[in-house]
Design a protein around this motif. Structure first.
Motif, PDB file in Angstrom:
ATOM      1  N   UNK A 562       0.744  -1.164  -0.024  1.00 48.17           N
ATOM      2  CA  UNK A 562       0.197   0.084   0.026  1.00 48.17           C
ATOM      3  C   UNK A 562       0.893   1.193   0.024  1.00 48.17           C
ATOM      4  N   UNK A 563       1.923   1.307   0.781  1.00 54.01           N
ATOM      5  CA  UNK A 563       2.827   2.342   0.845  1.00 54.01           C
ATOM      6  C   UNK A 563       3.428   2.640  -0.464  1.00 54.01           C
ATOM      7  N   UNK A 564       3.892   1.499  -1.092  1.00 56.30           N
ATOM      8  CA  UNK A 564       4.611   1.674  -2.380  1.00 56.30           C
ATOM      9  C   UNK A 564       3.918   2.108  -3.500  1.00 56.30           C
ATOM     10  N   UNK A 565       2.361   1.674  -3.413  1.00 57.11           N
ATOM     11  CA  UNK A 565       1.373   2.222  -4.502  1.00 57.11           C
ATOM     12  C   UNK A 565       1.145   3.729  -4.273  1.00 57.11           C
ATOM     13  N   UNK A 566       1.197   4.285  -2.982  1.00 59.62           N
ATOM     14  CA  UNK A 566       1.024   5.526  -2.704  1.00 59.62           C
ATOM     15  C   UNK A 566       2.197   6.246  -3.111  1.00 59.62           C
ATOM     16  N   UNK A 567       3.196   5.628  -3.098  1.00 60.77           N
ATOM     17  CA  UNK A 567       4.422   6.562  -3.475  1.00 60.77           C
ATOM     18  C   UNK A 567       4.438   6.750  -5.046  1.00 60.77           C
ATOM     19  N   UNK A 602     -10.240   4.858  -8.696  1.00 61.45           N
ATOM     20  CA  UNK A 602      -8.722   4.915  -8.196  1.00 61.45           C
ATOM     21  C   UNK A 602      -8.382   6.558  -7.744  1.00 61.45           C
ATOM     22  N   UNK A 603      -7.190   6.629  -7.077  1.00 60.61           N
ATOM     23  CA  UNK A 603      -6.757   7.858  -6.504  1.00 60.61           C
ATOM     24  C   UNK A 603      -6.750   9.027  -7.617  1.00 60.61           C
ATOM     25  N   UNK A 604      -6.949  10.209  -7.226  1.00 61.47           N
ATOM     26  CA  UNK A 604      -6.719  11.122  -8.268  1.00 61.47           C
ATOM     27  C   UNK A 604      -5.217  11.410  -8.636  1.00 61.47           C
ATOM     28  N   UNK A 605      -4.968  11.430  -9.990  1.00 59.77           N
ATOM     29  CA  UNK A 605      -3.410  11.641 -10.377  1.00 59.77           C
ATOM     30  C   UNK A 605      -3.662  12.660 -11.315  1.00 59.77           C
ATOM     31  N   UNK A 709      12.174   3.135  -9.053  1.00 58.79           N
ATOM     32  CA  UNK A 709      11.597   4.340  -9.642  1.00 58.79           C
ATOM     33  C   UNK A 709      12.450   5.675  -9.260  1.00 58.79           C
ATOM     34  N   UNK A 710      12.729   5.604  -7.934  1.00 56.47           N
ATOM     35  CA  UNK A 710      13.683   6.621  -7.246  1.00 56.47           C
ATOM     36  C   UNK A 710      14.803   6.554  -7.618  1.00 56.47           C
ATOM     37  N   UNK A 711      15.495   5.363  -7.698  1.00 54.88           N
ATOM     38  CA  UNK A 711      16.876   5.431  -8.095  1.00 54.88           C
ATOM     39  C   UNK A 711      17.015   5.415  -9.728  1.00 54.88           C
ATOM     40  N   UNK A 779      10.575  12.106  -5.585  1.00 53.46           N
ATOM     41  CA  UNK A 779       9.492  11.286  -5.906  1.00 53.46           C
ATOM     42  C   UNK A 779       8.122  12.241  -5.867  1.00 53.46           C
ATOM     43  N   UNK A 780       8.089  13.625  -5.949  1.00 52.83           N
ATOM     44  CA  UNK A 780       7.252  14.361  -5.903  1.00 52.83           C
ATOM     45  C   UNK A 780       6.948  14.842  -7.307  1.00 52.83           C
ATOM     46  N   UNK A 781       7.689  14.612  -8.111  1.00 51.85           N
ATOM     47  CA  UNK A 781       7.596  15.183  -9.462  1.00 51.85           C
ATOM     48  C   UNK A 781       6.759  14.289 -10.239  1.00 51.85           C
TER      49      UNK A 781
END
Length: 920
Positions: A562-567, A602-605, A709-711, A779-781
């Motif tokens: 869940x945390x990974x999906x949210x990120x 789905x969450x708003x993207x 993704x971050x890397x 990761x906020x971009x």
């Protein structure tokens, strides 16, 4: 008559047993003869999949040179060698060879790491040949062989089942269905999909319970596994966004450099200068303008990213793959084993006394039972659990054929996963398998069958607490578990508040429906005290049992999913679930991991999309032109076949998405290959999936993808920083030579000095940017637009600004030194050092393309300091060592020259800082 494989002419699931026997010229009791086996082995070949096409060492080495800039460097090296400029030629060829070696070594290490993940054990199979049971290597099976199977066996080939006893198979690796499938021998319509062929057992699946026998109808490449293997081979391997952008950038740069060199040569000839000297100057311009360090920087930066990923439990097979996730816009994730544990877990136990929630996941017998008010229930004294809960847990644990084992801290079960889940929840309450065997020794069993839909067992009751309303003579107890409606048919009462009351069937069905609506698999449990003389059989149970409760289970989400999906959502990446499981189960898991909200959206993207759960049937009925739009709107895809998974990835790619596909099953392999990056699971993943993937997660954790993704974004940032840093020097060097030719002046910098600048600064300064830590907020971009050029307009303007500063500053300093009495070698040495000093100052600015060097900390990357120190030592050596003066045409310079160099470099750094601030 020569036998043929049924898969070549008829669908074996659509044939009766005797028809399959006749078609394959076999015997359903005695099997094949040794002679028949030898003949068919020669005809059909071994029961193995064609090995993946490997890339030979020579080809792997040669493809390290497949780069436009490398081609230009090779040509420049050849030309300089022909002109007897052997030092220049040696340096150029050295750059090319070092770059190739780095890439080759990294690819070899990745392949070796992947090979270490592969299981080297060969599968064995039990067969009947000439009427005798034998154990043979599965690769020696042929069509017509009679294979025997039991719980724990891996199905060695595609089989038409002929004799079964409570036979169930886990087909999650092939179909994505997480619940074991009950098998039978009934003939089916030929149009039935693979997931619903209950009279077949397919290669690579696992027998979870019961026993059976089947006739081999397909081996090797002819199996369903082989068909998916062919799909993998047919899927196109796409270039990554990085390779596409670098290729485009390199082509443009190559054309520009060659054009500039041609202009330089033409201008020199028009001015009447010596042709050979002008040609040498043009070659020097080309070599100077080429960023020799770029291919090496790309390779090394990616290799560093690969190393970081390896430390975060991911093996990258192709260097560009580590960056690709950084530009991913959609992650298509398999459910079973990727977002979930692939281990059934009881989440709720409902009894007439109330509901109990269960914590913990997987087969590890650790967790807590929580009452209606959320407080933990004391399980140290099982008598305090309440009679209904206690007997429901006992029924689930004792009326059970699964076994629980632990190895190296990893818990697993042998048998049906649903039985394993009931075994584990009993252990969480203190009813371990050993304890249950002591309290309730089993005396007899009515096994589960697809017709019966329940299992019942007779036990001697050694409990210190008597069963509710047990006759004084009762010394045994009957326990049962199974489908809710079938168990209710056995019951006349229900256990509530420690006593037996009339069965409220409607209440129980409402509770079961509520649990099933949450995507849970629900089983009912029941008990009845009996004496040793009471009859125990199918006919004696209906209307005599007492319902104890319902146990609701599901394959739980991974803890970090869940945390990974949210990120990923925060990073602007859409996550889609593609699974072979049922829609209700997929929807439930999607809600738990954050793919769908309470309303099924789905969450708003950035903008709202219509969240939809589509099944394979829905997708198959859609016209081809409507598929991309439907896929764009949907979030969960259930009951999807391998062919449809491939179409889904292609549909998303047609909408311009950079697609990452995760999975572990054979059914995921074609889509893994088609996606921009395929991510396979290392522990539970099949070999087919690993061979098709670009990246293998050694911990099977979806959360590792977030790290990737971050890397990946960090790797692309660092590459962009290097390019932004190195191009001004190359452009400046080229323009300085062009200006000298145009004005008929002496060259401010010699070709050998240009090579010194390019190579030493690239290694000592530029490559240090590969170690630059990831910037805050990376990761906020939103994902990078795949169509966006490698360098934005703002970065191009900055590159031109710094190039202008280098050209103007070096030309002014060169002319100043000549005008004030310096000889040509001293003036050139001053210009050479100015180039390097400006690069060093500019390097600190390039550590962030938007933020001030002071804000990110001057010493947060210690490698920058190490590199700058090494470069300073090198500059002192080329300036003051006589041997180097001779080779590079330099001369010692005085302190006043160094002050002028520092002043010009400081002004250049200030101008860049102002430009950055204005643009920010």
């Amino acid at each position: 008559m020569s036998p043929s494989s049924p898969t070549q002419s008829n669908a074996p699931h659509g044939l009766a047993t005797h028809e399959v026997v006749l078609l394959l010229e076999t015997d359903q009791h005695r099997g094949l003869t040794d002679k028949q086996v030898a003949e068919r082995l020669a005809r059909f070949g071994h029961n193995i999949l064609p090995p993946p096409r490997g890339v030979g060492m020579l080809r792997r080495i040669l493809r390290q040179f497949h780069h436009p800039l490398i081609y230009v460097l090779l040509a420049a090296g050849a030309i300089t060698a022909a002109l007897a400029e052997y030092i220049d030629s040696s340096v150029i060829f050295g750059v090319v060879v070092v770059n190739a070696l780095v890439g080759f070594i990294q690819e070899s290490k990745a392949e070796a790491a992947l090979e270490g993940l592969r299981s080297m054990a060969r599968t064995r199979a039990r067969v009947v040949r000439d009427g005798r049971e034998r154990t043979v290597a599965s690769e020696n099976l042929v069509p017509g062989d009679l294979v025997l199977l039991e719980a724990g066996d891996k199905v060695p080939a595609d089989l038409r089942l002929i004799r079964l006893t409570e036979f169930r198979v886990n087909e999650s690796a092939l179909t994505g269905e997480s619940v074991p499938v009950a098998k039978d021998g009934a003939v089916l319509p030929t149009t039935v999909p693979v997931a619903d062929r209950h009279n077949m057992a397919y290669s690579g699946t696992l027998v979870t319970s019961g026993s059976g026998a089947g006739i081999v109808v397909a081996t090797g490449a002819e199996t369903e596994l082989g068909e998916i293997h062919r799909l993998v081979g047919a899927a196109e391997t796409l270039d990554t966004p990085l390779t596409q952008q670098l290729a485009r950038f390199s082509r443009i740069l190559t054309v520009g450099i060659l054009g500039l060199a041609a202009v330089t040569f033409a201008v020199g000839l028009l001015r009447g200068q010596d042709a050979a000297g002008t040609f040498t100057a043009a070659i020097a311009l080309a070599v100077g303008a080429i960023p020799e360090g770029l291919p090496a920087a790309v390779t090394i930066t990616l290799a560093i990213g690969v190393g970081r990923m390896a430390r975060r439990r991911a093996v990258v097979r192709r260097l560009p793959a580590v960056e690709t996730l950084g530009s991913t816009t959609v992650i298509c994730s398999d459910k079973t084993g990727t977002l979930t544990e692939n281990q059934m877990t009881v989440r709720t136990v409902w009894t007439p006394d109330g509901g109990v929630e269960v914590t913990g996941s997987g087969y590890r017998p650790e967790g807590t039972l929580l009452g209606d008010d959320g407080t933990p229930i004391d399980t140290t004294d099982p008598t305090g659990l309440g009679a209904a809960l206690r007997w429901s847990l006992l029924a689930g644990a004792a009326c059970n054929d699964a076994s629980l084992s632990e190895r190296d801290g990893h818990w697993d079960i042998v048998g049906d996963p649903t039985e394993g889940a009931m075994l584990v929840v009993g252990a969480k309450a203190g009813f371990t398998p050993d304890r249950v065997a002591e309290l309730l020794p089993r005396q007899a069993t009515i096994p589960f069958s697809s017709e019966r839909q329940y299992m019942a067992t007779l036990h001697r009751d050694a409990m210190t607490t008597p069963a509710p309303q047990a006759p004084s003579s009762a010394d045994h107890v009957v326990l049962a578990k199974g489908a809710v409606e079938r168990v209710l048919d056995l019951c006349a009462g229900q256990l509530s508040d420690g006593t037996v009351s009339p069965l409220d069937r409607a209440e129980v069905l409402r509770a079961a429906d509520d649990l099933a609506g949450k995507g849970l698999r629900v089983l009912a449990t029941a008990m009845r005290p009996v004496t040793a003389r009471d009859e125990f059989g199918d006919d004696s149970l209906p209307g005599t049992m007492v319902l104890t409760g319902l146990q609701a289970m599901l394959d739980p989400p991974r803890a970090a999913a869940a945390a990974a999906v949210a990120a990923c959502h925060t990073a602007g990446i859409s996550v889609r679930m593609i699974t072979g499981d049922h829609a209700a189960t997929a929807t439930a898991i999607a809600g738990k991991v954050g793919l769908l909200d309470a309303a099924g959206e789905p969450p708003v993207l950035g903008r709202r999309r219509a969240g939809r759960v589509l099944t394979g049937t829905d997708l198959a009925e859609l016209p081809a032109e409507e598929l991309p739009d439907a896929v764009e709107r949907a979030t969960v895809f259930a009951r999807v076949s391998p062919e449809l998974k491939l179409r889904l990835v292609e549909a998303l790619q047609s909408r311009g998405h950079v697609v990452a596909m995760t999975g572990d099953g054979v059914n995921d392999a074609p889509a893994l290959r088609q996606a921009a990056i395929g991510v396979a699971m290392g522990r539970s993943g099949t070999e087919v999936a690993k061979d098709a993937a670009d990246m293998v997660l050694t911990d099977d954790d979806f959360a590792t993808i977030e790290a990737a993704v971050e890397e990946g974004r960090g790797v692309f940032d660092n590459l962009t920083k290097f390019i932004t840093w190195t191009l001004p020097t190359n452009i400046g060097e080229g323009l300085v030579i062009l200006a000298a030719i145009v004005f008929g002046a002496a060259l401010p910098i010699l070709p050998t000095q240009i090579l010194w600048i390019n190579m030493t600064t690239a290694v000592a300064l530029g490559l240090m940017l590969a170690f630059e830590p990831k910037e805050a907020g990376i990761m906020a971009r939103p994902p990078r637009d795949p169509g966006q050029p490698l360098l934005t307009r703002a970065l191009v303007m900055r590159i031109l600004l710094v190039s202008s500063l280098l050209v103007g500053g070096s030309w002014w300093l060169f002319e100043w030194e000549l005008a004030h009495g310096a000889n040509l070698a001293e003036a050139r040495t001053a210009a050479l050092n100015l180039f390097v000093m400006v690069e060093a100052f500019y390097l600190f600015s390039c550590r962030s393309l938007t933020r001030s060097a002071w804000r990110i900390g001057l010493f947060s990357n210690r490698w920058i300091t190490v590199g700058a120190t090494a470069q300073a030592i090198g500059q002192l050596a080329i300036t003051y060592l006589p041997a180097m003066n001779t080779v590079f045409g330099t001369a010692p310079i005085g302190g006043g020259v160094w002050l002028r160099i520092l002043a010009i470099s400081g002004v250049a750094a200030l101008v860049v800082a102002i430009d950055k601030r204005l643009r920010r």
